[in-house]
Scaffold this active site. Structure first.
Site, PDB file in Angstrom:
ATOM      1  N   TRP A 110      33.651  85.732  20.452  1.00  0.00           N
ATOM      2  CA  TRP A 110      33.571  84.296  20.180  1.00  0.00           C
ATOM      3  C   TRP A 110      32.501  83.595  21.005  1.00  0.00           C
ATOM      4  O   TRP A 110      31.846  82.667  20.510  1.00  0.00           O
ATOM      5  CB  TRP A 110      34.934  83.626  20.311  1.00  0.00           C
ATOM      6  CG  TRP A 110      35.796  83.984  19.136  1.00  0.00           C
ATOM      7  CD1 TRP A 110      36.915  84.765  19.133  1.00  0.00           C
ATOM      8  CD2 TRP A 110      35.547  83.648  17.753  1.00  0.00           C
ATOM      9  NE1 TRP A 110      37.385  84.915  17.842  1.00  0.00           N
ATOM     10  CE2 TRP A 110      36.556  84.244  16.981  1.00  0.00           C
ATOM     11  CE3 TRP A 110      34.557  82.908  17.094  1.00  0.00           C
ATOM     12  CZ2 TRP A 110      36.618  84.124  15.588  1.00  0.00           C
ATOM     13  CZ3 TRP A 110      34.617  82.777  15.701  1.00  0.00           C
ATOM     14  CH2 TRP A 110      35.642  83.379  14.970  1.00  0.00           C
ATOM     15  N   ASP A 180      35.505  76.633  25.658  1.00  0.00           N
ATOM     16  CA  ASP A 180      36.234  76.868  24.413  1.00  0.00           C
ATOM     17  C   ASP A 180      37.573  77.479  24.824  1.00  0.00           C
ATOM     18  O   ASP A 180      37.633  78.621  25.279  1.00  0.00           O
ATOM     19  CB  ASP A 180      35.429  77.836  23.527  1.00  0.00           C
ATOM     20  CG  ASP A 180      36.196  78.268  22.285  1.00  0.00           C
ATOM     21  OD1 ASP A 180      37.375  77.896  22.131  1.00  0.00           O
ATOM     22  OD2 ASP A 180      35.606  79.000  21.455  1.00  0.00           O
ATOM     23  N   LYS A 204      46.403  78.346  17.173  1.00  0.00           N
ATOM     24  CA  LYS A 204      47.031  79.375  18.013  1.00  0.00           C
ATOM     25  C   LYS A 204      48.339  78.804  18.580  1.00  0.00           C
ATOM     26  O   LYS A 204      49.407  79.170  18.154  1.00  0.00           O
ATOM     27  CB  LYS A 204      46.158  79.778  19.196  1.00  0.00           C
ATOM     28  CG  LYS A 204      44.745  80.246  18.979  1.00  0.00           C
ATOM     29  CD  LYS A 204      44.415  81.051  17.832  1.00  0.00           C
ATOM     30  CE  LYS A 204      43.029  81.660  18.012  1.00  0.00           C
ATOM     31  NZ  LYS A 204      42.447  82.144  16.782  1.00  0.00           N
TER      32      LYS A 204
HETATM   33  C1  LIG Z   1      38.146  81.595  21.129  1.00  0.00           C
HETATM   34  C2  LIG Z   1      37.792  81.216  19.725  1.00  0.00           C
HETATM   35  N1  LIG Z   1      36.777  80.341  19.516  1.00  0.00           N
HETATM   36  C3  LIG Z   1      36.407  79.979  18.289  1.00  0.00           C
HETATM   37  C4  LIG Z   1      37.045  80.459  17.163  1.00  0.00           C
HETATM   38  C5  LIG Z   1      36.624  79.988  15.783  1.00  0.00           C
HETATM   39  O1  LIG Z   1      37.548  79.039  15.374  1.00  0.00           O
HETATM   40  P1  LIG Z   1      37.570  78.354  13.929  1.00  0.00           P
HETATM   41  O2  LIG Z   1      38.005  79.403  12.968  1.00  0.00           O
HETATM   42  O3  LIG Z   1      38.569  77.243  14.084  1.00  0.00           O
HETATM   43  O4  LIG Z   1      36.209  77.839  13.656  1.00  0.00           O
HETATM   44  C6  LIG Z   1      38.102  81.373  17.315  1.00  0.00           C
HETATM   45  C7  LIG Z   1      38.808  81.914  16.143  1.00  0.00           C
HETATM   46  O5  LIG Z   1      39.807  82.540  16.196  1.00  0.00           O
HETATM   47  C8  LIG Z   1      38.487  81.743  18.639  1.00  0.00           C
HETATM   48  O6  LIG Z   1      39.508  82.591  18.833  1.00  0.00           O
END
Ligand SMILES: Cc1ncc(COP(=O)(O)O)c(C=O)c1O
Length: 370
Positions: A110, A180, A204
């Site tokens: 991520w 994040d 989550k």
């Molecule tokens: C730590 C993290 N950041 C970003 C994301 C991307 O999130 P989204 O699908 O809401 O764009 C995820 C997706 O699981 C994630 O686990």
């Protein structure tokens, strides 16, 4: 194959990485609200975002978050759409307008995605890279060298796919830190004022997909250049109290129920953190006992309390385990497509007895098949 006298529902055995499990009491209240909210007699899905009811929900969701996380007054609390992925490009658009490059920690799938998308907007510096080591460990926060002129530094507190988690928030450096926290938000206390911005999508620990929470220091908001499209300018959402265009009413409603649950039923974030540590100790303890048969992905110093990623040393057993677990009622245990193997996500709503049940099932499976 089951060692537990407790009968679990599929919801209670939902180990999915996200969207993930939500507390049963919240699901029941949301179920009733879909038909008719007790307060209004109207379905929550048909409530106007301009209604007094929704204004109250927005105010309560913000107040509950402020109380749970002890968010200082100077931070804006925003509820946005576009998932955490939209933050990947909005952050450099809003905060990296000068000549200096923002600093990024690449510690997993991520954070690599965040870097890839931010690079579409601005050049940046990678100040630590875990890719050569297949994302098995994290840097020592104190050793990270960030240029004093960097507009911000970005990291992911919990790498959902590899199962790596910083033990605590990064230290306040001379630069604004942006985190994040999508996959460990509200799972433990965090020092918000050690960060210039924290963001997390809901799916989550917080609610259904569709709402993303951003906590932003007003000093950072003050640096946003004029001229951005209003929807992509954080100041617009701050000015309109997250009600600029139609917000995700249902998602914000469920988020409010979850924050009430955290406050009233588990002892706030300190209580939640104790439960989450107990759950993780149970599962990792079992995985360590089975280390002849199972290999955990993360270096043990950086193991995530939220996502345990592992594989059977005999790869064929991973497939057999997933099939057997599915037959036994466990949900969402397949590893991410980029890594394979198994991943057990122990978000807030997954109970300690459910994790004990999974651990027992794993041990029995290994006795029978390995
Ligand atoms: C730590 C993290 N950041 C970003 C994301 C991307 O999130 P989204 O699908 O809401 O764009 C995820 C997706 O699981 C994630 O686990």
């Amino acid at each position: 194959m089951s060692s537990s006298p407790i009968r679990f529902t599929s919801n209670q055995l939902n180990f999915s990485a996200g969207p993930g499990a939500l507390p049963e009491s919240v699901l029941r209240e949301a179920q009733e609200a879909i038909v008719a909210l007790p307060e209004t007699g109207v379905s929550v899905l048909g409530m106007s975002h301009r209604s007094a009811w929704f204004e109250e929900i927005l105010a309560e969701s913000e107040a509950n978050l402020r109380e749970l996380l002890d968010i200082p007054e100077r931070y804006a609390v925003l509820f946005l759409q576009g998932g955490s992925s939209l933050q990947f490009s909005m952050i450099p658009m809003n905060f990296a307008s000068g000549q200096s490059r923002a600093a990024y920690v690449r510690s997993g799938y991520w954070s690599a995605k965040a870097i890839e998308e931010a690079r579409c907007v601005r050049e940046l510096d990678i100040i630590w890279d875990g890719a050569p080591d297949a994302y098995r460990r994290l840097p020592d926060p104190a050793s990270l060298a960030v240029s004093a002129s960097a507009p911000y530094a970005h990291y992911v507190s919990n790498e959902t796919i590899e199962g790596l988690q910083f033990e605590q928030a990064l230290p306040a450096a001379a630069v604004p830190w942006i985190a994040d926290m999508s996959s460990d938000f509200l799972s433990r206390p965090v020092r918000v004022d050690g960060h210039a911005m924290i963001y997390a999508h809901a799916q989550k620990n917080v609610g259904p997909a569709g709402v993303t929470i951003c906590l932003i220091d007003s000093d950072l908001l003050a640096r946003i250049p004029d001229g951005l499209p209003p929807m992509l300018d954080y100041r617009t959402h701050a000015r309109y109290h997250s009600n600029y265009n139609t917000p995700p009413v249902f998602g914000i409603y469920v988020l409010t129920l979850v924050t009430r649950w955290l406050r009233d039923s588990v002892g706030g974030l300190a209580g939640m953190a104790t439960i989450n540590r107990t759950k993780a100790n149970t599962l990792y303890g079992t995985l360590d006992e089975l280390s002849d048969v199972i290999d955990t992905h993360a270096d043990r110093r950086f193991r995530s309390l939220m996502n345990a990623t592992f594989r059977f040393r005999d790869e064929r057993l991973s497939e057999r385990f997933l099939a057997a677990a599915n037959d036994a009622g466990f949900q969402g245990l397949a590893g991410h497509r980029s890594l394979g193997g198994v991943r057990a996500s122990m978000y807030n709503a997954v109970s300690a007895p459910a994790v004990t049940h999974l651990s027992g099932f794993l041990a029995e499976f290994c006795r029978a098949h390995a």
